[in-house]
Design an enzyme around this catalytic site. Structure first.
Site, short mmCIF file in Angstrom:
data_model
loop_
_atom_site.label_atom_id
_atom_site.label_comp_id
_atom_site.label_asym_id
_atom_site.label_seq_id
_atom_site.Cartn_x
_atom_site.Cartn_y
_atom_site.Cartn_z
N ASP A 1 0.83 -1.20 0.00
CA ASP A 1 0.00 0.00 0.00
C ASP A 1 0.86 1.25 0.00
OD1 ASP A 1 -2.47 1.59 0.32
OD2 ASP A 1 -1.45 2.14 2.19
N LYS B 1 -4.32 -1.68 6.08
CA LYS B 1 -3.52 -1.32 7.25
C LYS B 1 -4.26 -1.64 8.55
CE LYS B 1 -3.00 2.51 4.97
NZ LYS B 1 -2.78 3.78 4.35
N1 URA Z 1 -5.86 7.20 3.36
C1 URA Z 1 -5.22 6.05 3.05
O1 URA Z 1 -4.59 5.44 3.89
N2 URA Z 1 -5.32 5.60 1.78
C2 URA Z 1 -6.03 6.22 0.82
O2 URA Z 1 -6.08 5.75 -0.29
C3 URA Z 1 -6.67 7.41 1.17
C4 URA Z 1 -6.59 7.88 2.45
#
Ligand code: URA
Length: 450
Positions: free
Chosen positions: A182, A208
């Protein structure tokens, strides 16, 4: 806690072709589980190039993804790194202590995590609140807490577990080991116009949170001018998608949709938001901040089966404040130390008298950012004392010449640009009639609503 590592999921370079998978999504097709696992693992490894993943992200933005695809995409991102496990947290009689966490999609003046984590912890529920720093017009929880002299955001996994066990509350920096796919993909989306894809936002946030291993999760999905999602429709879709992801992963997930047309509370900045959070923990503070803190606490407590308490009680009786002081001190902070003050201030007054009918969240966020409370690039530092104090909110009466804002900064030259951001940010109805205000709580989505 055992951070059980699954770092860098294995993949067979010859199993699929990135170009074929991009074409499938571009033409509106569905990616299989194996294709998604391969794409994420090969991208994390560097075998799939940034330009290929950019094309895939754009195809997803334009074509969308099914619930199954989003769920697998999220699982593949989780498998790219370590996961955490709090199952070793036990009560004196050996029962598991379930953890509760909250995620906000970000808003102006959103300091809610600060009073919320110690409030929920004051009922004995462990709150592992892994947070980030701000980028852009919404501030980051860690930036706010770092205004407290001595406070330390980085904890080892062992320190985090020990603090959760003894005090129940931890707010700290999320380690780099959670969902590294991510991290890489988010940076790419940021520069390729693909941040706004709901499947990608939902999987980014939830990968996450699921990797963090919480039992219950409450999502505060903001809607309005100061939010990521400007319309109610988009906010609802994001909330549903995230609740579905959490539910499919076995996390008890609910979402509140809350208004972000106007900033939360009367402060937007770092130290000044800590100051306002302390007012809430002392049983006072602005009504909207108190309302949202209490509602989110109620959801988090209910998520782990605690339904027989009124969370407002521990704000009134000082238990949440005790929990805060211990949490801050455990991370090296001095809860009694004075907060840093900005070197310069500038007051903006009302041109006319009447009822304030609108105070635009985005404008206030931008002004606070220009004053030095936020950062333009990840490596920038923020000013602990900078920000905007608001003296009137929608619904309040003001007289001509009365202060509307105090701008705070260490660099006087920042004031003019911040003032510019606030041009047109406030509407005043000179007839003095009542203002129509949208409710703060706009909706609630649970697994039953999917
Ligand atoms: N916050 C995140 O962690 N990811 C996103 O894609 C948008 C906001």
């Amino acid at each position: 806690m055992t951070p059980s590592s699954v770092s860098g999921a294995a993949f067979d370079p010859g199993a699929f072709s990135a170009t074929d998978l991009i074409r499938t999504k571009r033409d509106g097709g569905r990616l299989s589980d194996a294709e998604i696992d391969w794409m994420i693992a090969a991208y994390t490894d560097g075998y799939v190039a940034d330009e290929q993943m950019s094309a895939m992200a754009m195809a997803i933005l334009l074509r969308g993804m099914s619930r199954e695809e989003i769920s697998r995409w999220t699982a593949a991102m989780i498998a790219s790194g370590e996961t955490m496990d709090f199952s070793s947290l036990k009560t004196a009689d050996g029962a598991r202590r379930l953890t509760a966490d909250k995620h906000s999609t970000g808003g102006v003046g959103d300091k809610i995590t600060l009073p919320l984590a110690p409030l929920v912890a004051s009922y004995g529920v462990p709150v592992p609140q892994l947070s980030g720093r701000g980028l852009g017009h919404t501030g980051g929880t860690l930036d706010k807490l770092e205004a407290i002299p001595g406070w330390r955001a980085s904890l080892t996994n062992e320190e985090m577990l020990a603090q959760l066990d003894s005090l129940s509350a931890v707010i700290c920096a999320a380690g780099a080991g959670l969902a590294p796919a991510d991290k890489k993909l988010y940076a790419l989306r940021d520069v390729t116009g693909t941040v706004e894809a709901i499947p990608l936002i939902a999987s980014s946030i939830m990968s996450k949170k699921i990797a963090e291993g919480t039992d219950a999760l409450v999502l505060d999905v903001k809607t309005g001018s100061g939010a990521f999602m400007k319309t109610r429709e988009d906010s609802e879709e994001l909330a549903r998608t995230m609740v579905a992801l959490g539910t499919d992963a076995g996390v008890n997930t609910t979402a509140l949709i809350t208004s972000m047309e106007t900033p939360l509370g009367l402060t937007a900045g770092n130290g000044i938001e800590v100051e306002e959070s302390l007012e809430v923990l002392a049983g006072g503070g602005p009504a909207d901040v108190v309302e949202l803190t209490v509602e989110l606490a109620r959801e988090m407590l209910a998520g782990v089966g605690v339904t027989d308490v009124d969370p407002a009680e521990n704000l009134r009786n000082g238990r949440a404040m005790d929990s805060w002081k211990k949490m801050i001190a455990a991370q090296g902070g001095d809860p009694q130390a004075p907060l840093p003050q900005a070197a310069h201030s500038h007051t903006i007054t009302a041109a006319v008298g009447g009822t304030v009918t609108r105070l635009d969240a985005m404008s206030v966020g931008l002004a606070a950012w220009r004053l030095g409370a936020g950062r333009a690039r990840k490596e920038d530092t923020v000013q602990a004392g900078a920000g905007v104090r608001m003296h009137a909110k929608p619904g309040d009466q003001v007289a001509a010449g009365q202060p509307l804002f105090t701008l705070l900064t260490d660099d006087q030259e920042r004031i003019a640009r911040a003032e510019e951001a606030l041009n047109g940010a406030v509407d005043v109805d000179v007839s003095g009639g009542p203002a129509e205000l949208p409710p703060l709580l706009q909706g609630r989505i649970t697994a039953q609503d999917l």
